[in-house]
Write an enzyme that holds these catalytic residues in place. Structure first.
Site, PDB file in Angstrom:
ATOM      1  N   ASP A 295     -11.173   3.073   3.752  1.00  0.00           N
ATOM      2  CA  ASP A 295     -11.518   1.651   3.719  1.00  0.00           C
ATOM      3  C   ASP A 295     -13.032   1.454   3.629  1.00  0.00           C
ATOM      4  OD1 ASP A 295      -9.790  -0.469   3.654  1.00  0.00           O
ATOM      5  OD2 ASP A 295      -9.368  -0.461   5.799  1.00  0.00           O
TER       6      ASP A 295
ATOM      7  N   LYS B 182       0.844  -1.208   0.000  1.00  0.00           N
ATOM      8  CA  LYS B 182       0.000   0.000   0.000  1.00  0.00           C
ATOM      9  C   LYS B 182       0.876   1.255   0.000  1.00  0.00           C
ATOM     10  CE  LYS B 182      -3.920  -2.332   2.116  1.00  0.00           C
ATOM     11  NZ  LYS B 182      -4.719  -2.672   3.290  1.00  0.00           N
TER      12      LYS B 182
ATOM     13  N   GLN C  12      -4.786  -1.200   9.409  1.00  0.00           N
ATOM     14  CA  GLN C  12      -4.726  -2.557   8.862  1.00  0.00           C
ATOM     15  C   GLN C  12      -5.346  -3.558   9.838  1.00  0.00           C
ATOM     16  OE1 GLN C  12      -3.763  -3.211   5.756  1.00  0.00           O
ATOM     17  NE2 GLN C  12      -4.008  -5.428   5.915  1.00  0.00           N
TER      18      GLN C  12
END
Ligand code: GUN
Length: 297
Positions: A121, A54, A98
């Site tokens: 997200d 990422k 994460q």
């Protein structure tokens, strides 16, 4: 093999190129580049690989990456304090924590601490609610990537198509069903308690498999010509002794003989997830700076 193979790797590369152009245009107006903060707690090996990818791709499209690697024993209070600082930081447009988090941390509370307008997200309940209500928000990355690939295979108009989503997770099943509904599909969400799953799937013009069971969806379940999107990433034994390989939720070899189009694993939905994270970060930045949104698709 009959089906068209939907090349997620190539699609994601072209999406990243368009995002890079969007970043240049954003910079010309806002006099800064979009910023993505990625928070990793602990030492989970898979998460470290994902976070590294990422960060690398964030920089490649011209954005700035703010990496926060915290020890596994970080407290909930300290993690939420970091999120509060990132929420308040004007250089940060997107925040990603994460998952999974170490067991002592409450994932729902942590995700809920993120400013919904920086929740790239799309996991915050406010963004789930916006999606269900048809309001503009941030859509989770994997479902967004699935929709881009479905449109790539079938065109812009999905009206009246029967879509069957196998799996009801918050991360994939539920949001992808909402997106298909918003695209005027007739949507069925199937799950572990669904009666006669093969018959349900056989009605589908679009199948999204997101169950996490290797090669579960068989050729006999598929309507000839259907578009099959495989979200599964499962490790299975490889032909070579002691090795493993990746397999999706779909029996690719068999289903590709019946389907009209199909995503492979790897190289299908997987590469789309990070590209869509960058898409969401650009979108969040454009909204925060009132820069006109240029749709990358
Ligand atoms: N872990 C595995 N997939 C994801 C994802 O899409 N977002 C976050 N935050 N964590 C993940």
């Amino acid at each position: 093999m009959k089906a068209e193979i939907i090349d997620g790797k190539a699609y994601a590369a072209s999406l990243r190129a368009r995002i890079a152009q969007g970043v240049t245009a954003f910079q010309a107006t806002a006099a800064r580049v979009p910023g993505l903060a990625v928070v990793l707690v602990g030492e989970d090996p898979a998460s470290k690989v994902y976070v590294g990818a990422k960060e690398k791709q964030t920089i490649e499209v011209g954005m700035v990456s703010f990496a926060h690697r915290l020890p596994a024993d970080t407290t909930q209070t300290d993690l939420i304090a970091l999120i509060a600082r990132l929420n308040a930081d004007p250089k940060v447009d997107g925040i990603l924590v994460q998952l999974p988090l170490p067991k002592h941390l409450n994932e729902l509370a942590v995700v809920s601490a993120i400013d919904p307008d920086k929740d790239v997200d799309g996991l915050h309940v406010v963004n789930a609610g916006r999606l269900a209500s048809g309001l503009p928000g941030l859509v989770s990355c994997t479902p967004l990537g699935c929709m881009m690939l479905i449109h790539d295979a079938l065109g812009a108009d999905l009206s009246g198509k029967n879509a069957v989503v196998i799996g009801r997770s918050i991360l994939v099943g539920k949001p992808v069903a909402q997106l298909l509904l918003a695209a005027n599909c007739t949507v069925t969400i199937a799950h572990s308690r669904t009666a006669d799953l093969p018959a349900v799937v056989k009605r589908a013009d679009i199948v999204v498999a997101a169950v996490g069971r290797a090669q579960m969806v068989k050729a006999e379940w598929i309507k000839p010509g259907a578009c099959v999107i495989d979200v599964g990433i499962n490790r299975v034994p490889a032909p070579e002794e002691g090795k493993t390989k990746l397999a999706g939720d779909v029996d690719f070899e068999g289903v590709a003989e019946v389907a009209g189009s199909i995503t492979p694993v790897p190289g299908g939905v997987g590469p789309m997830t990070i590209a869509c994270l960058l898409h969401n970060t650009l979108q969040a930045a454009q909204r925060r700076e009132s820069v006109p949104e240029v749709k990358p698709i």
